[in-house]
Design a protein around this motif. Structure first.
Motif, PDB file in Angstrom:
ATOM      1  N   UNK A  38       0.791  -1.295  -0.073  1.00 28.67           N
ATOM      2  CA  UNK A  38      -0.023   0.104  -0.101  1.00 28.67           C
ATOM      3  C   UNK A  38       0.678   1.235  -0.190  1.00 28.67           C
ATOM      4  N   UNK A  39       0.849   2.104  -1.068  1.00 26.70           N
ATOM      5  CA  UNK A  39       1.328   3.154  -1.022  1.00 26.70           C
ATOM      6  C   UNK A  39       1.019   4.201  -2.208  1.00 26.70           C
ATOM      7  N   UNK A  98      10.650   4.338  -4.554  1.00 24.69           N
ATOM      8  CA  UNK A  98      11.829   5.337  -4.857  1.00 24.69           C
ATOM      9  C   UNK A  98      12.551   4.972  -6.017  1.00 24.69           C
ATOM     10  N   UNK A  99      13.303   5.963  -6.757  1.00 23.17           N
ATOM     11  CA  UNK A  99      14.143   5.569  -7.906  1.00 23.17           C
ATOM     12  C   UNK A  99      15.286   4.610  -7.458  1.00 23.17           C
ATOM     13  N   UNK A 100      15.483   3.663  -8.291  1.00 21.01           N
ATOM     14  CA  UNK A 100      16.346   2.649  -7.899  1.00 21.01           C
ATOM     15  C   UNK A 100      15.936   1.520  -6.897  1.00 21.01           C
ATOM     16  N   UNK A 101      14.734   1.821  -6.396  1.00 20.15           N
ATOM     17  CA  UNK A 101      14.506   0.580  -5.524  1.00 20.15           C
ATOM     18  C   UNK A 101      13.318  -0.126  -5.964  1.00 20.15           C
ATOM     19  N   UNK A 102      12.909  -1.099  -5.182  1.00 17.50           N
ATOM     20  CA  UNK A 102      11.544  -1.959  -5.584  1.00 17.50           C
ATOM     21  C   UNK A 102      10.819  -2.375  -4.331  1.00 17.50           C
ATOM     22  N   UNK A 103       9.605  -2.501  -4.589  1.00 14.96           N
ATOM     23  CA  UNK A 103       8.650  -2.865  -3.429  1.00 14.96           C
ATOM     24  C   UNK A 103       9.022  -4.344  -2.988  1.00 14.96           C
ATOM     25  N   UNK A 104       9.688  -5.039  -3.942  1.00 13.65           N
ATOM     26  CA  UNK A 104       9.942  -6.547  -3.343  1.00 13.65           C
ATOM     27  C   UNK A 104      10.920  -6.610  -2.185  1.00 13.65           C
ATOM     28  N   UNK A 105      11.524  -5.399  -2.129  1.00  9.91           N
ATOM     29  CA  UNK A 105      12.440  -5.525  -0.854  1.00  9.91           C
ATOM     30  C   UNK A 105      11.815  -4.745   0.294  1.00  9.91           C
ATOM     31  N   UNK A 106      10.558  -5.350   0.801  1.00 10.15           N
ATOM     32  CA  UNK A 106       9.783  -5.172   1.892  1.00 10.15           C
ATOM     33  C   UNK A 106       9.463  -6.310   2.425  1.00 10.15           C
ATOM     34  N   UNK A 107       8.777  -6.452   3.780  1.00  8.53           N
ATOM     35  CA  UNK A 107       8.577  -7.602   4.476  1.00  8.53           C
ATOM     36  C   UNK A 107       7.541  -8.474   3.568  1.00  8.53           C
ATOM     37  N   UNK A 108       6.588  -7.658   2.699  1.00  7.27           N
ATOM     38  CA  UNK A 108       5.406  -8.450   2.181  1.00  7.27           C
ATOM     39  C   UNK A 108       6.189  -8.961   0.830  1.00  7.27           C
TER      40      UNK A 108
END
Length: 373
Positions: free
Chosen positions: A31-32, A37-47
């Motif tokens: 949920x965002x 952010x540029x250069x990042x991914x939501x795969x790098x979250x707990x979920x």
């Protein structure tokens, strides 16, 4: 080994029918208000890590495979087959589906078929009122038709659910008393004028009217908790709109189920301990915390009676979130209750009994899924 019956997912939504690329998949993962952010991914979250841990094996891949490999496999199988594998691999035996979420989502029947499970509807009050408004020409007709719609929904649904709650800008709807007839007519007239220009239902007077109409039906009501009230309240019976509503509805025969997403699960658990008719969600807070889920579950078990906690995934749109919610819950339950047994604090019999309560028994009792009270 902690044993549980097939889970009852007491709050979720349907899943998307469409194929998803990397960007659209990530947009549903967390949920965002915008993209990562540029250069990042939501795969790098707990979920994201939880999805990569639990979902690849259900699609024939190794755990923790790269996101690109996972999404390629997803496209190879197709959205319908992915949903079927993930839902059936989750160990869920019944879903309570909030059908009020926007988008091209599967309904309860489709979710049941894909997951080889039962499915029941939780009717969202706001879309119900909006549908009635679009077919009612006057205030009098709207209010009469709305009463009929609530009554009809109560005869077939398992629960009502409402977006009103702390942190959603709609907390005033949780008043300790229903609005008067004149107040309701005035609010209906103003909102119907806005509705003709596409206005969604956010009027606190009409939401109060809807909530108290749902209370009168006797059907369980699911309410969202959030940052509008303290997450940690020393006196759970102290002031606060959610607390006031719980006090006002005590003894009326309607059960309240508080959907307490992390980190607001503590207040929901406090209220579940304080009021006989209040129950707390013990699942949606876990799926979003991933590897930290056991600590959150242990905290809930310290705060609320075991018969007041109900599992849910809180998932929607991605079948991955349904699967992760269920599988993380089972793992956390095994760690926490198995740890109590290993310490000698609990017996295996008691651990299995409590696990069955949280997994399915409490939800089947609260929502009368087996025809009982």
């Amino acid at each position: 080994m902690i044993e549980t019956p097939p889970l009852v997912d007491q709050y979720c939504h349907g899943v998307l029918r469409t194929e998803l690329g990397l960007g659209t998949f990530e947009a549903q993962l967390v949920r965002s208000a915008g993209p990562p952010a540029a250069g990042t991914t939501f795969f790098d979250t707990q979920a994201g890590f939880a999805v990569r841990r639990w979902c690849p094996p259900l699609l024939g891949l190794e755990p923790h495979c790269a996101p690109a490999r996972y999404l390629a496999r997803r496209r190879e199988l197709g959205a319908a087959e992915v949903a079927r594998r993930l839902l059936r691999g989750s160990g869920v035996g019944a879903y309570l589906v909030d059908t009020g979420a926007p988008g091209d989502l599967t309904g309860p029947g489709e979710l049941a078929l894909a997951g080889e499970a039962e499915a029941f509807e939780a009717v969202r009050l706001e879309p119900l009122a909006e549908q009635v408004a679009d077919t009612s020409g006057t205030v009098a007709a709207f209010l009469a038709n709305l009463a009929g719609a609530v009554h009809a929904a109560a005869s077939s649904a398992a629960a009502f659910t409402c977006g009103a709650g702390p942190g959603r800008g709609l907390a005033p709807a949780l008043s300790a008393e229903p609005p008067g007839p004149g107040e309701v007519r005035g609010a209906a007239g103003r909102w119907l004028g806005r509705r003709s220009r596409g206005g969604a239902l956010r009027d606190p007077v009409l939401l109060r009217h809807l909530l108290w109409s749902a209370v009168a039906s006797g059907l369980p009501i699911q309410l969202h908790t959030g940052p509008g009230e303290p997450a940690e309240r020393p006196d759970p019976a102290g002031p606060g709109l959610l607390t006031d509503f719980a006090q006002a509805t005590a003894g009326l025969g309607t059960r309240l189920v508080l959907l307490g997403g992390h980190p607001y699960h503590r207040h929901a658990a406090h209220l579940a301990a304080a009021f006989p008719h209040v129950h707390a969600d013990a699942g949606a807070a876990l799926g979003r915390t991933g590897a930290g889920a056991a600590a959150v579950l242990a905290e809930l078990l310290e705060l609320a009676p075991f018969g007041k906690l109900l599992f849910s995934s809180g998932a929607g749109r991605l079948p991955e979130l349904h699967a992760v919610g269920a599988l993380v819950f089972r793992e956390a339950l095994g760690k926490v209750l198995g740890g109590r047994v290993a310490e000698g604090a609990w017996s295996w019999r008691d651990a299995d009994r409590v696990a069955a309560m949280l997994a399915a028994g409490n939800a089947r009792r609260v929502y009368r899924l087996d025809g009982g009270g």
